[in-house]
Enzyme design. Structure first.
Site, mmCIF file in Angstrom:
data_model
loop_
_atom_site.group_PDB
_atom_site.id
_atom_site.type_symbol
_atom_site.label_atom_id
_atom_site.label_comp_id
_atom_site.label_asym_id
_atom_site.label_seq_id
_atom_site.Cartn_x
_atom_site.Cartn_y
_atom_site.Cartn_z
ATOM 1 N N SER A 98 -19.407 7.000 18.836
ATOM 2 C CA SER A 98 -20.258 7.418 17.713
ATOM 3 C C SER A 98 -21.546 8.121 18.093
ATOM 4 O O SER A 98 -22.258 8.605 17.220
ATOM 5 C CB SER A 98 -20.590 6.207 16.831
ATOM 6 O OG SER A 98 -19.443 5.767 16.155
ATOM 7 N N SER A 133 -20.010 7.733 14.172
ATOM 8 C CA SER A 133 -20.650 7.393 12.904
ATOM 9 C C SER A 133 -22.096 7.877 12.807
ATOM 10 O O SER A 133 -22.709 7.798 11.738
ATOM 11 C CB SER A 133 -20.632 5.868 12.706
ATOM 12 O OG SER A 133 -21.362 5.222 13.735
ATOM 13 N N LYS A 141 -30.944 6.722 12.942
ATOM 14 C CA LYS A 141 -29.782 6.240 12.201
ATOM 15 C C LYS A 141 -30.171 5.027 11.360
ATOM 16 O O LYS A 141 -30.789 4.099 11.871
ATOM 17 C CB LYS A 141 -28.685 5.890 13.204
ATOM 18 C CG LYS A 141 -27.326 5.552 12.629
ATOM 19 C CD LYS A 141 -26.332 5.355 13.774
ATOM 20 C CE LYS A 141 -24.922 5.122 13.288
ATOM 21 N NZ LYS A 141 -23.977 4.969 14.426
#
Length: 471
Positions: A180, A156, A81
């Site tokens: 997330s 996310s 990420k």
């Protein structure tokens, strides 16, 4: 075990490279080939660093040939990420504001994986500043679900869930502040571990909420998550909130049996108003766990809606505090939905925030008392399978706001309590969308969750199923 390098699990490919059954260069090329095929359909990567990845893989092979082994991930290509700082590398955080941001430090979690020998493939997409439950991003576009590209991945950690599911990386770091990691795991059909607050250092990871943020992996299997947790967990001088609680042998835990373990099924909230197919998968998962020797019991949990509301309140206030200066100086550089959520946080009274924080300890004590007789609690990660990108967008119609609230209904309470939770692929809808179940554990007892998850995966194949490349 697959013989095609890109389809191996993290554990399998690490072992194959170590035993010189396959080279890091060969493995990296295999992933880059899949990335070239899938990226136009998924938008899962923020950056693809083909040339440097291949050079790093060649260097890893040369070191291995000399007998120089860095660690358990020697030569394994991974992408993470794009919110984990890597000194000298652009870290966008999914935003315009940090589009050209080059950190001077490397996050502790990432550094520990680098020290173990990983090869950097690139960076993965995410919701802007990790603040969004769907995978939408106003600046860089939405990430698509490999099982059906019209549907969301969850956020996310959208790129992490999508890329692991499509076998574009063996695993990926995500972050979990309100769900997330667990939502992308549920929506994309991968395994995701939300760690106990303080189990893994947050130093050098872009903050969202100082009280709720956690670092954890998304991977194919519980065994893979255990390997990564073992490498990352433990105290860090750079993070004063990082715990000194003793570590477990997480990899060994994945070999354990369900016999003698007691798993609680909530009597309400997590079983209320479920999509019919999510309810079916929950029943089927419970039946498998029971058949494998677990003792299944009902548990009465404290009011989870209050926990969910408190989690939202704390997140809103702390996120607004972090972003206040940029909101004043650069409001035009935020996407409209993220800016609105951040501005709402400015309206949270200090007294209300402090009351929520004071309640956190008693709420955890009440939860521990209610679950004293069980090793873990099982619940759906979300009440629904993945909705479409269109219907979950900010302009998706009058039902969009309620849908967004519903997506994270079952994840937020766990964040407020700071507990660990492991989401495992547990079935599919009739239309082929994945469904995941989350196992909620006791503080710093990730090992038991990994035991249960791995035992479930030894007798099911949901984690092995592959999405098909869109035509």
């Amino acid at each position: 075990m697959s013989t095609e390098p890109a389809l191996m699990t993290l554990t399998e490919v690490a072992r194959a490279i170590a035993m010189k059954q396959v080279s890091s260069h060969e493995v990296t090329r295999a992933l880059l080939h899949r990335i070239a095929q899938w990226q136009p359909h998924l938008n899962a990567f923020m950056s693809i660093e083909e040339e440097s990845a291949l050079k790093a893989a060649e260097a890893a092979d040369a070191e291995l040939a000399k007998g120089d082994v860095l660690g358990p991930l020697h030569g394994v290509p991974l992408a993470h990420k794009d919110m984990y700082y890597d000194a000298g590398k652009v870290t966008t955080c999914g935003s315009l504001i940090r589009r050209d941001f080059v950190p001077t430090v490397t996050s502790t979690a990432l550094q520990r994986l680098k020290d173990a020998g990983q090869v950097r493939l690139g960076t993965l997409h995410l919701a802007e500043f990790a603040y969004g439950p769907t995978g939408h991003n106003a600046h860089y576009g939405p990430v698509s679900n490999p099982w059906n590209v019209a549907h969301i991945t969850g956020g996310s950690s959208s790129g992490s869930g999508s890329a692991v599911a499509a076998r574009l990386t063996y695993a990926a770091l995500g972050s979990d502040t309100g769900g997330s990691i667990r939502m992308p795991a549920h929506f994309c059909g991968v395994t995701g571990l939300k760690t106990t607050v303080g189990r893994v250092s947050r130093a050098g990871a872009m903050p969202l909420s100082q009280s709720l943020d956690t670092v954890g992996p998304l991977a194919r299997t519980a065994e893979d998550c255990a390997l990564l947790l073992a490498l990352m967990a433990g105290p860090d001088p750079a993070d004063s909130t990082c715990s000194h609680e003793p570590l477990s042998d997480y990899v060994a835990a994945t070999k354990g049996s369900l016999k003698g373990l007691k798993i609680g099924v909530p009597a309400s909230f997590y079983v209320d108003d479920l999509d019919v197919e999510v309810a079916r998968v929950l029943d089927e998962t419970i039946a498998v766990l029971k058949r494998e020797g677990a003792d299944i019991v009902k548990v009465e949990l404290p009011d989870q809606r209050q926990l969910s509301s408190a989690s939202q309140l704390v997140l809103a206030a702390e996120a607004a505090a972090f972003h206040k200066r940029w909101m004043i100086e650069r409001p035009q550089d935020y996407g409209p939905q993220v800016l609105m959520r951040l501005q709402n946080g400015l309206a949270v009274p200090a007294i209300t925030y402090l009351e929520a924080m004071r309640w956190r300890g008693p709420a955890l004590a009440a939860h521990n008392a209610a679950t004293a007789g069980v090793n873990a609690v099982i619940a759906p990660a979300s009440p629904v399978p993945a909705p479409t990108i269109e219907e979950s967008d900010v302009g998706g119609g009058p039902n969009a706001p309620a849908l967004l609230q519903r997506l994270t209904l079952f994840t937020r309470p766990v964040n407020f309590l700071g507990l660990p939770s492991l989401t495992v692929p547990s079935g599919f809808t009739k239309s082929g969308l994945p469904v995941g179940m989350q196992l909620i554990g006791r503080s710093f007892d990730e090992a038991t969750l990994l035991t249960i998850g791995a035992a479930f995966q030894r007798v099911t194949d949901y984690h092995d199923r592959l999405p098909k490349l869109p035509s």
